[in-house]
Scaffold this active site. Structure first.
Site, PDB file in Angstrom:
ATOM      1  N   SER A 166       0.810  -1.220   0.000  1.00 43.86           N
ATOM      2  CA  SER A 166       0.000   0.000   0.000  1.00 43.86           C
ATOM      3  C   SER A 166       0.845   1.272   0.000  1.00 43.86           C
ATOM      4  CB  SER A 166      -0.931   0.008   1.211  1.00 43.86           C
ATOM      5  OG  SER A 166      -0.196  -0.182   2.410  1.00 43.86           O
ATOM      6  N   ASP A 276       3.823  -8.395   6.098  1.00 39.82           N
ATOM      7  CA  ASP A 276       4.423  -9.620   6.627  1.00 39.82           C
ATOM      8  C   ASP A 276       4.660  -9.477   8.133  1.00 39.82           C
ATOM      9  OD1 ASP A 276       5.626 -11.241   3.960  1.00 39.82           O
ATOM     10  OD2 ASP A 276       5.409  -9.082   3.728  1.00 39.82           O
ATOM     11  N   HIS A 412       0.080   4.730   7.382  1.00 42.99           N
ATOM     12  CA  HIS A 412       0.561   4.975   6.021  1.00 42.99           C
ATOM     13  C   HIS A 412       1.202   6.356   5.927  1.00 42.99           C
ATOM     14  CE1 HIS A 412      -2.394   1.716   5.336  1.00 42.99           C
ATOM     15  NE2 HIS A 412      -1.564   1.383   4.347  1.00 42.99           N
TER      16      HIS A 412
END
Length: 459
Positions: A166, A276, A412
């Site tokens: 993303s 991950d 983000h």
């Protein structure tokens, strides 16, 4: 009356000459020098000053001999203008290897008079070199298309592409609220976004590259359903997803008629690992360092096997645990991060393990690239870019985290954060492999090429 006065003065002058001067001096005033004629006989007569016997020392003035006064100012080189030859308002670093780089703050072009270079044999005029949009002076394009990635220059790059999660998809880059994070602002992604321009302060990798080659191609634009071009990053992607992204990228590159697949030089940036880490406590085996390395290796193998003339930027993953700690500064962020990164949220006991696991991820790809398996062809190489490996949170006064670098979900990157990452990626590319910055350094200037070629493991 006047005639009598003149007679007196004349008489007094003659008396002084006769009585006041030495006899030799008085006689010398009226000695006549004869100049020989063409036949050797004396001719014209000329009155001369006092004569001196041969070998006698000639009298000098009674005034003492003194050194001529000089300025107290030190002797210096020829003055030059204090104004630098300037161009676009940016700060740059110096360069070596035959390129001329400004090392001061530059502004709009000032066409100053030519400088002069001086050598042992000639003085030759040098016309001022105007900086490009990145503030770098000189030429950074090879005279011909290079055949080796180890002889690649910034202006030789024709195509950009990106793979990842993303962050590469640009989620939240232009968001003003939490729901806006769901939108993909690909035109502002650090490694592949091409919206706006460098002059507007949008320091993504493609916008910086445009200063060296205005025909750069492949960057993403707009948001949502805009043009992704060669950006195959997608939200939620993990290392295991990279092989599939590599296949999709190859298909796009081969199908696009705007590029020459075989001869155009390409730069591909790959960043993955956040998802991950965020799921590692749920399935430790699937998201182990070994699994991470396997996913990256399979993707790089595909690129290496099928892509000619390619440089791959492999960006090291950052410590998610550190970013997740932002939840402590905002209740809303705490709720959102709990859904985005379950293993890094709140009081999760597994959170402390994310830092060491991120270190294992970085070591795994370092060992992978260190095998040299991607350096078997002269036109392909993988370079690790570590600008996120020791990431520290930007802070404000009193040490509080500067949330302006993050989207409203505190996870983000915002547009400001993406721009800082784009500049750091570029600077990493320009730095020798053993001298790369390992933090974001958001206030650092754009670096101009400090070596003749883009650094790889073999140049």
């Amino acid at each position: 009356m006047s005639s009598c006065l003149l007679t007196v003065i004349l008489f007094f002058g003659i008396w002084c000459i006769v009585n006041c001067l030495e006899p030799q001096e008085a006689a010398g005033l009226f000695r006549l020098r004869r100049f020989p004629s063409e036949n050797g006989q004396p001719s014209d007569l000329e009155p001369v000053g006092p004569s001196f016997p041969p070998g006698a020392a000639q009298p000098v003035s009674s005034r003492p001999i003194t050194a001529q006064p000089v300025s107290s100012r030190p002797i210096s080189a020829q003055p030059v203008s204090s104004r630098p030859i300037t161009a676009q308002q940016v700060t740059v670093r110096p360069v070596i290897a035959g390129s001329v780089i400004a090392s001061s703050r530059l502004s709009q072009p000032n066409f100053a008079r030519p400088m002069v270079a001086v050598n042992a044999t000639a003085v030759q005029p040098i016309m001022p070199v105007i900086a490009n949009a990145a503030g770098c002076l000189g030429s950074f394009t090879s005279s011909g298309i290079p055949t080796s990635v180890h002889r690649l220059r910034a202006g030789d790059i024709k195509v950009v592409a990106a793979m990842g999660d993303s962050i590469t998809a640009g989620n939240g880059a232009q968001a003003t609220n939490v729901f806006g994070v769901l939108r993909e602002d690909r035109g502002h992604a650090f490694s592949i976004g091409g919206d706006r321009s460098l002059s507007e302060g949008v320091t993504t990798l493609p916008n910086i590259l445009k200063a060296f080659n205005e025909d750069i191609y492949g960057f993403s634009t707009s948001s949502g359903s805009g043009s992704p071009q060669f950006n195959v990053g997608e939200a939620g992607a993990t290392a295991k997803s990279m092989a599939g992204q590599a296949v999709r990228l190859l298909a796009r590159l081969q199908a696009d008629r705007h590029i020459n697949y075989m001869t155009d030089w390409k730069v591909i940036t790959l960043l993955v690992g956040g998802n991950d880490l965020c799921n590692s406590c749920i399935n430790p085996v699937a998201y182990s360092a070994a699994a991470y390395k396997d996913g990256i290796e399979r993707a790089l193998d595909i690129l290496h096997r099928h892509l000619p003339r390619t440089l791959v930027n492999l960006v090291e993953v950052f410590d998610i645990n550190m970013v997740a700690s932002l939840a402590n500064s905002n209740i809303l962020c705490s709720l959102v991060i709990g859904g985005i990164c379950p293993c890094g949220a709140g009081l999760n006991v597994n959170r402390v393990a994310l830092g060491p696991l991120a270190t294992e991820y970085r070591k795994a790809i370092f060992d992978l690239v260190g095998t040299g398996k991607y350096d078997t062809r002269p036109d392909f190489s993988v370079v690790i870019q570590p600008f996120l490996s020791q990431l520290t949170l930007p802070t404000m006064q009193r040490g509080r985290p500067d949330l302006s670098y993050f989207a409203p979900d505190c996870f983000h990157l915002s547009g400001k954060g993406q721009r800082a990452a784009g500049k750091a990626l570029w600077n990493n590319m320009m730095q020798p492999t053993r001298l790369k910055q390992m933090d974001l350094l958001p206030t650092a200037p754009i670096s101009c090429p400090s070596t003749l070629f883009i650094p790889t493991r073999h140049n």
